[in-house]
Design a protein around this motif. Structure first.
Motif, PDB file in Angstrom:
ATOM      1  N   PHE A  62      29.082  -5.427  72.525  1.00 13.18           N
ATOM      2  CA  PHE A  62      30.023  -5.356  71.616  1.00 13.18           C
ATOM      3  C   PHE A  62      30.607  -6.782  71.433  1.00 13.18           C
ATOM      4  CE2 PHE A  62      34.497  -5.666  70.576  1.00 13.18           C
ATOM      5  CZ  PHE A  62      34.630  -4.971  69.237  1.00 13.18           C
ATOM      6  N   ILE A  63      30.979  -7.295  72.476  1.00  9.88           N
ATOM      7  CA  ILE A  63      31.537  -8.778  72.528  1.00  9.88           C
ATOM      8  C   ILE A  63      30.677  -9.728  71.772  1.00  9.88           C
ATOM      9  CG2 ILE A  63      32.516 -10.447  74.070  1.00  9.88           C
ATOM     10  CD1 ILE A  63      33.537  -8.286  75.751  1.00  9.88           C
ATOM     11  N   GLU A  64      29.438  -9.715  72.340  1.00  5.36           N
ATOM     12  CA  GLU A  64      28.673 -10.758  71.587  1.00  5.36           C
ATOM     13  C   GLU A  64      28.363 -10.446  70.326  1.00  5.36           C
ATOM     14  OE1 GLU A  64      25.738 -11.586  75.668  1.00  5.36           O
ATOM     15  OE2 GLU A  64      25.006 -10.156  73.843  1.00  5.36           O
TER      16      GLU A  64
ATOM     17  N   LEU B 264      31.396 -11.629  68.252  1.00  7.46           N
ATOM     18  CA  LEU B 264      31.490 -13.134  68.190  1.00  7.46           C
ATOM     19  C   LEU B 264      30.569 -13.554  67.233  1.00  7.46           C
ATOM     20  CD1 LEU B 264      31.972 -14.146  71.745  1.00  7.46           C
ATOM     21  CD2 LEU B 264      33.696 -14.388  70.170  1.00  7.46           C
ATOM     22  N   VAL B 265      29.287 -13.012  67.057  1.00  7.29           N
ATOM     23  CA  VAL B 265      28.546 -13.516  66.097  1.00  7.29           C
ATOM     24  C   VAL B 265      29.081 -13.375  64.598  1.00  7.29           C
ATOM     25  CG1 VAL B 265      26.079 -13.052  64.994  1.00  7.29           C
ATOM     26  CG2 VAL B 265      26.530 -13.285  67.616  1.00  7.29           C
ATOM     27  N   SER B 266      29.440 -12.041  64.362  1.00  6.09           N
ATOM     28  CA  SER B 266      30.186 -11.820  63.038  1.00  6.09           C
ATOM     29  C   SER B 266      31.265 -12.662  62.866  1.00  6.09           C
ATOM     30  CB  SER B 266      30.436 -10.316  63.057  1.00  6.09           C
ATOM     31  OG  SER B 266      29.401  -9.501  63.363  1.00  6.09           O
ATOM     32  N   LEU B 267      32.250 -12.766  63.830  1.00 12.24           N
ATOM     33  CA  LEU B 267      33.494 -13.615  63.699  1.00 12.24           C
ATOM     34  C   LEU B 267      33.113 -15.066  63.534  1.00 12.24           C
ATOM     35  CD1 LEU B 267      36.243 -12.574  66.260  1.00 12.24           C
ATOM     36  CD2 LEU B 267      36.355 -12.545  63.784  1.00 12.24           C
TER      37      LEU B 267
ATOM     38  N   GLU C  95      19.694 -11.724  64.674  1.00 16.96           N
ATOM     39  CA  GLU C  95      20.813 -12.442  65.412  1.00 16.96           C
ATOM     40  C   GLU C  95      21.930 -11.449  65.901  1.00 16.96           C
ATOM     41  OE1 GLU C  95      21.700 -15.558  62.589  1.00 16.96           O
ATOM     42  OE2 GLU C  95      20.070 -16.631  63.055  1.00 16.96           O
ATOM     43  N   GLY C  96      21.937 -10.567  65.261  1.00 18.26           N
ATOM     44  CA  GLY C  96      23.008  -9.552  65.615  1.00 18.26           C
ATOM     45  C   GLY C  96      24.208  -9.456  65.004  1.00 18.26           C
ATOM     46  N   GLY C  97      25.079  -9.051  65.460  1.00 16.84           N
ATOM     47  CA  GLY C  97      26.445  -9.025  64.547  1.00 16.84           C
ATOM     48  C   GLY C  97      27.020  -7.561  64.344  1.00 16.84           C
ATOM     49  N   ILE C  98      28.164  -7.323  64.085  1.00 18.59           N
ATOM     50  CA  ILE C  98      28.635  -5.949  64.040  1.00 18.59           C
ATOM     51  C   ILE C  98      28.051  -5.298  62.899  1.00 18.59           C
ATOM     52  CG2 ILE C  98      30.868  -6.018  65.273  1.00 18.59           C
ATOM     53  CD1 ILE C  98      32.124  -6.643  62.190  1.00 18.59           C
ATOM     54  N   GLY C  99      27.492  -5.695  61.938  1.00 18.03           N
ATOM     55  CA  GLY C  99      26.721  -5.113  60.639  1.00 18.03           C
ATOM     56  C   GLY C  99      25.444  -4.609  61.277  1.00 18.03           C
ATOM     57  N   THR C 100      24.726  -5.157  62.177  1.00 20.60           N
ATOM     58  CA  THR C 100      23.537  -4.749  62.891  1.00 20.60           C
ATOM     59  C   THR C 100      23.762  -3.824  63.660  1.00 20.60           C
ATOM     60  OG1 THR C 100      23.048  -6.939  62.970  1.00 20.60           O
ATOM     61  CG2 THR C 100      21.654  -5.710  64.145  1.00 20.60           C
ATOM     62  N   LEU C 101      25.103  -3.834  64.549  1.00 16.33           N
ATOM     63  CA  LEU C 101      25.479  -2.665  65.275  1.00 16.33           C
ATOM     64  C   LEU C 101      25.795  -1.541  64.748  1.00 16.33           C
ATOM     65  CD1 LEU C 101      25.476  -3.190  68.343  1.00 16.33           C
ATOM     66  CD2 LEU C 101      28.054  -3.509  68.326  1.00 16.33           C
ATOM     67  N   LEU C 102      26.264  -1.663  63.300  1.00 14.57           N
ATOM     68  CA  LEU C 102      26.593  -0.504  62.576  1.00 14.57           C
ATOM     69  C   LEU C 102      25.402   0.195  62.070  1.00 14.57           C
ATOM     70  CD1 LEU C 102      29.872  -1.369  60.430  1.00 14.57           C
ATOM     71  CD2 LEU C 102      29.643   0.654  61.917  1.00 14.57           C
ATOM     72  N   ILE C 103      24.445  -0.501  61.723  1.00 13.38           N
ATOM     73  CA  ILE C 103      23.159   0.053  61.159  1.00 13.38           C
ATOM     74  C   ILE C 103      22.580   0.894  62.288  1.00 13.38           C
ATOM     75  CG2 ILE C 103      21.011  -0.628  60.147  1.00 13.38           C
ATOM     76  CD1 ILE C 103      22.504  -2.801  58.695  1.00 13.38           C
ATOM     77  N   LYS C 104      22.654   0.113  63.228  1.00 10.22           N
ATOM     78  CA  LYS C 104      21.679   0.701  64.559  1.00 10.22           C
ATOM     79  C   LYS C 104      22.399   2.117  64.968  1.00 10.22           C
ATOM     80  CE  LYS C 104      21.564  -0.530  69.061  1.00 10.22           C
ATOM     81  NZ  LYS C 104      21.709  -1.451  70.031  1.00 10.22           N
ATOM     82  N   TYR C 105      23.813   2.254  65.099  1.00 10.78           N
ATOM     83  CA  TYR C 105      24.492   3.256  65.114  1.00 10.78           C
ATOM     84  C   TYR C 105      24.162   4.397  64.197  1.00 10.78           C
ATOM     85  CZ  TYR C 105      26.852   1.003  68.988  1.00 10.78           C
ATOM     86  OH  TYR C 105      27.272   0.344  70.512  1.00 10.78           O
TER      87      TYR C 105
END
Lengths: 259, 264
Positions: free
Chosen positions: A58-60, A63-66, A204-214
């Motif tokens: 989450f932190i990583e 940070l990428v998104s921010l 490169e990740g990011g919260i968008g990527t994380l959301l899509i994954k979940y």
């Protein structure tokens, strides 16, 4: 109690806070009572939220998104200021007005063109974000310029200012504090776009990527936990930009004193 | 009777017309303001333009200040020079000041425009601020000032700019009785600061304006003619009604006020 549903009624801060707390409790109770097996209950989301905050993943990603959002906002505000300031020159007015109309363009339809124009995923995301944000920033800034009190111009004229000095005094210096207000009001738009843009280049990740994954794995508990964190960070930025504005431009929060 | 002379022309309005959408607002405006001299005194000029609400006073104010170009005719100052924005000190009705500048910064902006003050801006501001009881408020923003303080800053700002002419739009509007008396004192003080200093007050507050003026011009309309013009000029010095502190108690003053009211 009657005041709470009376138009234009003024309630004190304490009553307001109690009212908000009661509304939150009612919402949570309704959520708890009506959520079935598919929609996770508030307690489960809260627990997932706490767990999520402690994870490196989450932190990583956050940070990428921010970092990407802040970079995009910085570029966007620089471009906005340039075009907004220049918009008082007839030659650039049409350009600024065209940028305003670009709000109606969808980013999805332009992805291919931007892919051709940029060299990697990082640049693609940044340019798409900037392209998406700038029209909203320019719209806000132009409305500030349009609504300038005519007495500001008149005072400049009576002080013997030429048009360039007037531009500097009224628009560049006089509206500097408004830049923070524009950033604050439009941060939500950037935050909204980032999840979409990050879905385009997931390496490169990011919260968008994380959301899509979940979402892909129907992990609704973590989706909601992530939404909650996005919401809280948004609120923090709202507060931070507001405070920064008041600190840098003390006059922005002054009310007319009755001495 | 006070000894005085009317000398050279300081301001001349010649056949000024102002039309909006072929609708005349002002027509045939002709008047002149001369330098009044009094032995042993620095006597400036205080002229009042009186008219009913909505008659076109603000438009004439804008034309005089150079903020609005007349449709025809011209306003000239200093040996036939056409007036342009910046030539006159202008004090707006609500004493507008840049909200993002402190009082000191606003005053400095004006002082820097005055070539005679170059290199002495800071000292001059401090000296004037003391005179205008603004020293304690130099580093606050306009939003933190009361109406009276705002008015003093506005006047001081235009004084620092160094123009001989100061135009005031409804200077007594929105002030309470005590503040009006202070404003009157302040304007008199300004008018006595320089021989060529000329205050032009545009107002519908007849009593207060006339009490501090040497000349009154009445703006009004004439039957069958569209647009406002100067209907009458009253020389208050000739009537021995000028430069007298307790003039408002005198019968002749009251009669003059009635005469003006009848003209409106």
């Amino acid at each position: 109690m009657k005041k709470l549903i009376e138009p234009f009624a003024i309630i004190n801060r304490q009553t307001f806070m109690i009212m908000v707390a009661a509304q939150v409790v009612i919402t949570l109770l309704l959520w708890q009572s009506f959520s079935d097996g598919l929609i996770p209950k508030p307690g489960k989301v809260a627990s997932a939220f706490v767990t999520l905050l402690g994870t490196k993943l989450f932190i990583e990603n956050m940070l990428v998104s921010l970092l990407l959002t802040l970079k995009a906002m910085l570029y966007s505000i620089l471009i906005t200021l340039l075009f907004a300031w220049l918009s008082v020159l007839p030659f650039f007015k049409s350009v600024a007005l065209f940028i305003v109309k670009c709000r109606y363009l969808t980013l999805t339809g332009l992805i291919f063109i931007f892919t051709l124009l940029t060299k990697d995923g990082s640049e693609l995301k940044l340019s798409l974000l900037v392209f998406g944000i700038v029209p909203f920033f320019v719209t806000s800034f132009l409305s500030i310029i349009v609504n300038i009190n005519p007495q500001e111009y008149e005072l400049c004229k009576t002080l013997g200012y030429n048009n360039w000095q007037t531009l500097y005094e009224i628009i560049i210096i006089g509206k500097a504090d408004q830049v923070f207000e524009i950033l604050r009001q439009n941060f939500a738009i950037s935050w909204l776009m980032i999840t979409m843009v990050e879905g385009l280049s997931m390496s490169e990740g990011g919260i968008g990527t994380l959301l899509i994954k979940y979402n892909k794995y129907n992990d609704l508990t973590n989706v909601l936990a992530l939404q909650l964190s996005i919401f809280i960070i948004g609120l923090c930025f709202d507060y931070l930009l507001g405070s920064l504005r008041h600190w840098l431009f003390p006059y922005s929060h002054l009310k007319t004193a009755t001495k | 009777m006070t000894v005085y002379n009317r000398e050279e022309v300081l301001l001349q309005a010649t056949n000024v017309q102002l039309t909006f959408d072929q609708h005349p607002i002002l027509r045939d405006i002709n008047f002149c303001i001369r330098n009044i001299t009094r032995p042993g005194l620095l006597q400036g000029q205080v002229v009042t333009l009186i008219g009913r609400s909505g008659i076109g006073k603000t438009q004439l104010f804008k034309v005089l200040s150079g903020l609005q170009a007349p449709t025809a005719g011209q306003i000239t100052i200093h040996n036939n020079k056409s007036v342009k924005a910046g030539d006159m000190g202008v004090i707006f009705q609500n004493y507008y000041l840049f909200e993002w500048r402190t009082v000191y910064q606003s005053l400095m902006l004006a002082a820097k425009k005055n070539k005679q003050l170059w290199g002495m801006e800071k000292q001059t501001i401090e000296r004037y601020a003391e005179q205008f009881q603004l020293t304690e408020h130099l580093h606050v923003y306009p939003q933190q000032l009361s109406g009276g303080q705002r008015q003093r800053v506005s006047i001081l700002q235009q004084l620092l700019k160094g123009s001989d002419f100061i135009l005031l739009d409804e200077p007594f509007s929105g002030l309470d009785v005590c503040m009006i008396d202070k404003a009157v004192e302040l304007l008199l003080q300004v008018s006595l600061s320089d021989e060529l200093k000329t205050l032009i007050i545009v107002s519908h507050d007849i009593e207060h304006s006339v009490a501090i003026s040497d000349t009154v011009f009445i703006l009004g309309t004439e039957p069958g003619k569209e647009g406002a013009t100067i209907k009458k000029e009253i020389d208050l010095i000739e009537r021995d009604l000028a430069w007298r502190k307790d003039i408002r108690r005198e019968k002749r003053f009251v009669e003059t006020i009635e005469e003006i009211k009848a003209c409106l």
